[in-house]
Design an enzyme around this catalytic site. Sequence first.
Site: not given
Ligand code: NCD
Ligand code: ZN
Length: 345
Positions: A14, A16, A100, A137, A175, A248
């Site tokens: 996971h 970003h 997702k 999520h 998460h 995450d």
């Molecule tokens: C994530 C993001 O910034 O894209 N933020 C987070 O707090 N984890 C989005 C997500 O995975 O919920």
């Molecule tokens: Zn995330």
Amino acid sequence: MTQSITIRRPDDWHLHLRDGAMLQAVLPETARHFARAIIMPNLVPPVVTAKDAAAYQSRILAALPEGADFTPLMMLYLTEDTDPADVAAAHASGLVTGVKLYPAGATTNSASGVTDFDKVRPVLEKMAEIGMPLCMHGEVTDSDIDIFDREAVFIDRVLDPIRRATPGLRVVMEHITTKNGVDYAKSQGEDLGATITTHHLIINRNHILVGGIKPHYYCLPVAKRESHRLALLEAATSGDATFFLGTDSAPHTDENKESACGCAGVFSASNTMSCLAEVFESQGALDKLEGFASLHGPAFYRLPANEKTITLRKGDPVPYPASIPTEDGPVTLFDPGFPLHWQVD
Ligand code: NCD
Ligand code: ZN
């Protein structure tokens, strides 16, 4: 005393990476240690179709540092208009690993997510048929549900009903932050997996709120009370293959975090493996680190574990930067609040 440990290269289930200048800045931080990562599709606009995923995959590959050995595993962002045939074709071709599900409004860039779960039923049924994982999520968005209860309520009101109505659907609870999440995940069969982040093994809600507000510890799902953190720690270090690493890691510029309405997200890509080694060692569970970071995830996703290895070595506290620079401004790196002695060779 163990002074070094060699494990198969880890994967991040996971992650970003964003796009543009941010992608350029953060991708090397992950590619340095991780062989593969599930790439979250919550761009603006989101990665919704196979065509979007192919284009985003090309941008990621183009941003990889010379010589890096890293495979982005692409995801599609589920909307109420997602076409089951597009999803199935993208999976069959190997382009896309999973889908997702964001409840609309649950977190950063989730406005296009799902409000009416009946509308995505045909996609979920198709995914169950072809064995394609759905990453959830797991938070409800109802304004009357307290933010600290949103994960537990999601399990009862959304996750469990969807799974009962869709036999064979393979689901990742992403998460997880609660004992409720741990207990639910443990009680189910092999069609259910759960990821745990590095930071949720280390911080509880006091870290965010005691002694002044700490925006860099704010993420969604928000960290819960200590008893929940302890349940996550127990799950991650237990060797139970249900649980695997999804950092995450979610970069936002300091300007966007340190604001009157700060963004949710903790950026932990650079020091995650050092943090995890420290945490697992403190539990007397260094021998379980490889399972959590490198073996349980591939097993759930029905992919081979990585052949190459990394070695972590213990020594003097490891220096790591407080933030990494990006063209858009600095991004603060997760501070575990204790010295890190383990460094990846
Ligand atoms: C994530 C993001 O910034 O894209 N933020 C987070 O707090 N984890 C989005 C997500 O995975 O919920
Ligand atoms: Zn995330």
